[in-house]
Design an enzyme around this catalytic site. Structure first.
Site, mmCIF file in Angstrom:
data_model
loop_
_atom_site.group_PDB
_atom_site.id
_atom_site.type_symbol
_atom_site.label_atom_id
_atom_site.label_comp_id
_atom_site.label_asym_id
_atom_site.label_seq_id
_atom_site.Cartn_x
_atom_site.Cartn_y
_atom_site.Cartn_z
ATOM 1 N N SER A 34 0.616 -1.714 -0.127
ATOM 2 C CA SER A 34 0.369 -0.020 0.239
ATOM 3 C C SER A 34 0.987 1.383 -0.187
ATOM 4 O O SER A 34 2.463 1.566 -0.296
ATOM 5 C CB SER A 34 -0.796 0.087 1.009
ATOM 6 O OG SER A 34 -0.642 0.481 2.738
ATOM 7 N N LYS A 35 -0.004 2.688 -0.034
ATOM 8 C CA LYS A 35 1.131 3.988 -0.055
ATOM 9 C C LYS A 35 1.597 3.804 1.148
ATOM 10 O O LYS A 35 3.378 4.305 0.953
ATOM 11 C CB LYS A 35 -0.012 5.181 0.180
ATOM 12 C CG LYS A 35 -1.157 4.937 -1.111
ATOM 13 C CD LYS A 35 -1.740 6.734 -1.231
ATOM 14 C CE LYS A 35 -1.803 6.914 -2.437
ATOM 15 N NZ LYS A 35 -3.204 6.587 -2.644
ATOM 16 N N ARG A 36 1.699 3.120 1.766
ATOM 17 C CA ARG A 36 3.089 3.170 3.235
ATOM 18 C C ARG A 36 4.129 2.828 2.641
ATOM 19 O O ARG A 36 5.100 3.096 3.624
ATOM 20 C CB ARG A 36 2.230 2.230 4.295
ATOM 21 C CG ARG A 36 0.991 2.620 5.461
ATOM 22 C CD ARG A 36 0.854 1.494 6.384
ATOM 23 N NE ARG A 36 0.283 0.789 6.204
ATOM 24 C CZ ARG A 36 0.566 -0.800 5.782
ATOM 25 N NH1 ARG A 36 1.988 -1.130 6.267
ATOM 26 N NH2 ARG A 36 0.320 -1.352 5.632
ATOM 27 N N HIS A 37 4.124 1.520 1.511
ATOM 28 C CA HIS A 37 4.944 0.993 1.622
ATOM 29 C C HIS A 37 6.218 2.017 0.545
ATOM 30 O O HIS A 37 6.870 1.795 -0.185
ATOM 31 C CB HIS A 37 4.658 -0.125 0.379
ATOM 32 C CG HIS A 37 4.656 -1.213 1.388
ATOM 33 N ND1 HIS A 37 3.318 -1.605 1.507
ATOM 34 C CD2 HIS A 37 4.720 -2.054 3.245
ATOM 35 C CE1 HIS A 37 3.022 -2.544 2.638
ATOM 36 N NE2 HIS A 37 4.157 -2.358 3.158
ATOM 37 N N GLY A 38 5.770 3.653 0.206
ATOM 38 C CA GLY A 38 6.111 4.545 -1.174
ATOM 39 C C GLY A 38 5.012 4.724 -1.813
ATOM 40 O O GLY A 38 3.696 4.204 -1.925
#
Ligand code: GLU
Length: 432
Positions: A205-209
């Site tokens: 997800s976006k959390r991973h960049g």
């Protein structure tokens, strides 16, 4: 079941509620590869029935990202928003035939007793007891179709032979199979692709960049690299080959090579693929990707593609081995293309401080000025010969020259730099 002789037709069916992200791009790539492999047709279908959450901008973004990745569709794009009547009529037909019923303005599917079994091309046999499936909605009370209805109606109408999509749809498949049965249609082959996880093993997800495809373009990743990287997210060739050009990938790809195990997104691996492609892409293609980057950096001039094209090619080739992203090329070209160079104060402090070394650079400049020819060999011989005469280490002279010529303490080989820079500029910069 699908007859083996029927033509292969696959579809990528994004909902335009966001950008094309890594997971969607991987699905599109696998559909595209399978179609290429089997001489089939790759269909693009935009699932935009959720008017609130869909937008034309997002659709445009998805098409743009697919085009950038080189995933050309043979048919479509079809838009589900233009086919609403078709879904409504089908729902009515199901009511009339007793497969569905009205419920407070909505239409629900009547799940029959028994069980649903199918053989997933990746996950194998999957069986679900019907009593675990609720009577699901086909048409909402606002007369908009649910995903299950529109997807099955379209897959039947578009004669889709293989439904290749993310494993997040596995749980939807039994409901959809019931619909195929009610509509009297034969089933496509279902192949669900393993989930993509971030390095922490939670769903990507976006959390991973960055996860949107176009964000990678902005970062200076070339589409060939991203495509090669995506191909190996959940598929393996059965050999240890990692770099695949188009033809090799088409040749090697098969549904059998798709893994059930979750794939892990590894940013370093993507960076590695990018460096590999930057070092080996055909020159013309690389220049096509580089031109906008040189323009952004204010370093482009048309002569680089004309009178100076041979020189520009040597410059690019010099930078290839160390480039990680497209922007590295203009960044490291500045010292050749911009008349003003910026000196890194730390490098100056370290290698140019001693007044003696400046004097030596003056002497070296005169040597280089009077060389009969200005080549890799002659400049190297001159530098080493001069250091010998001075009784100093060649390294000291080279380090100082590097800072004088490039402003930096790290740069490509100094003699490459000198020859590419040319005699005049080299001599002028050494006389710092
Ligand atoms: N539109 C669905 C999605 O974006 C895909 C439907 C399908 O592949 O069956 O997840």
């Amino acid at each position: 079941m699908n007859r083996p002789s029927s033509p292969v037709r696959v579809r990528f069916a994004p909902s335009p509620t966001g950008y094309l992200h890594v997971g969607g791009a991987r699905t599109a790539l696998f559909d595209w590869l399978f179609a290429r492999k089997r001489n089939g047709t790759f269909i693009l279908r935009i699932e935009d029935t959720d008017v609130e959450r869909s937008s034309e901008d997002m659709t445009r973004g998805i098409l743009e990202a697919m085009t950038w990745l080189g995933l050309h569709w043979d048919e479509g794009p079809y838009y589900q928003s233009k086919r609403l009547d078709f879904y409504r009529e089908t729902a009515q037909r199901l009511v009339k035939e007793g497969y569905a019923y009205q419920d407070e303005g909505a239409i629900r599917f009547r799940v029959p007793e028994g069980k649903v079994t199918y053989k997933d091309a990746v996950f194998g046999e999957i069986t679900v007891e019907s009593d675990t499936i609720e009577n699901f909605v086909l048409l909402r009370s606002d007369s908009n179709p649910t995903y299950h209805l529109s997807v099955v109606v379209d897959d039947i109408d578009m004669r889709i032979s293989h439904v290749i999509r993310g494993a997040d749809h596995i749980s939807n498949t039994p409901k959809q199979i019931l619909l195929y049965r009610a509509l009297g249609a034969s089933l496509p082959v279902f192949a669900h692709l393993p989930l993509i996880l971030g390095p922490d093993k939670t769903r990507l997800s976006k959390r991973h960049g960055a996860t949107s495809v176009m964000a990678y373009q902005e970062q200076g990743i070339v589409p060939e690299a991203l495509r090669n990287f995506l191909a190996l997210l959940g598929w393996a060739p059965g050999t240890d080959q990692e770099l695949f050009n188009d033809e090799e990938l088409n040749h090697a790809f098969s549904l059998q090579g798709i893994s059930k195990a979750n794939a892990v997104f590894n940013q370093d691996k993507l960076a590695w693929f990018n460096a590999q492609y930057l070092s080996r892409l055909e020159h013309e293609k690389l220049v096509r990707y580089l031109k906008p980057e040189f323009m952004k950096a204010g370093l482009w001039r048309d002569s680089l593609e004309k009178e100076e094209s041979a020189w520009f090619k040597s410059l690019i080739d010099l930078l290839r081995p160390r480039a990680k992203v497209l922007q590295d090329f203009p960044r490291q070209s500045r010292l050749f293309l911009d008349p003003n160079i910026e000196y890194d104060p730390a490098a100056v402090e370290k290698f140019l401080k001693d007044p003696k070394i400046k004097e030596n650079l003056q002497g070296l400049a005169s040597r280089l000025e009077s060389l009969p020819e200005f080549t890799l060999q002659s400049t190297e011989a001159a530098v080493r010969g001069f250091a010998d005469e001075l009784g100093i280490k060649a390294g000291a002279l080279i380090n100082a020259s590097r800072v004088a010529l490039t402003g930096q303490s790290v740069a490509p080989g100094i003699f490459d730099v000198m020859t590419l820079m040319g005699r005049e500029k080299t001599v002028a910069r050494l006389r710092i």
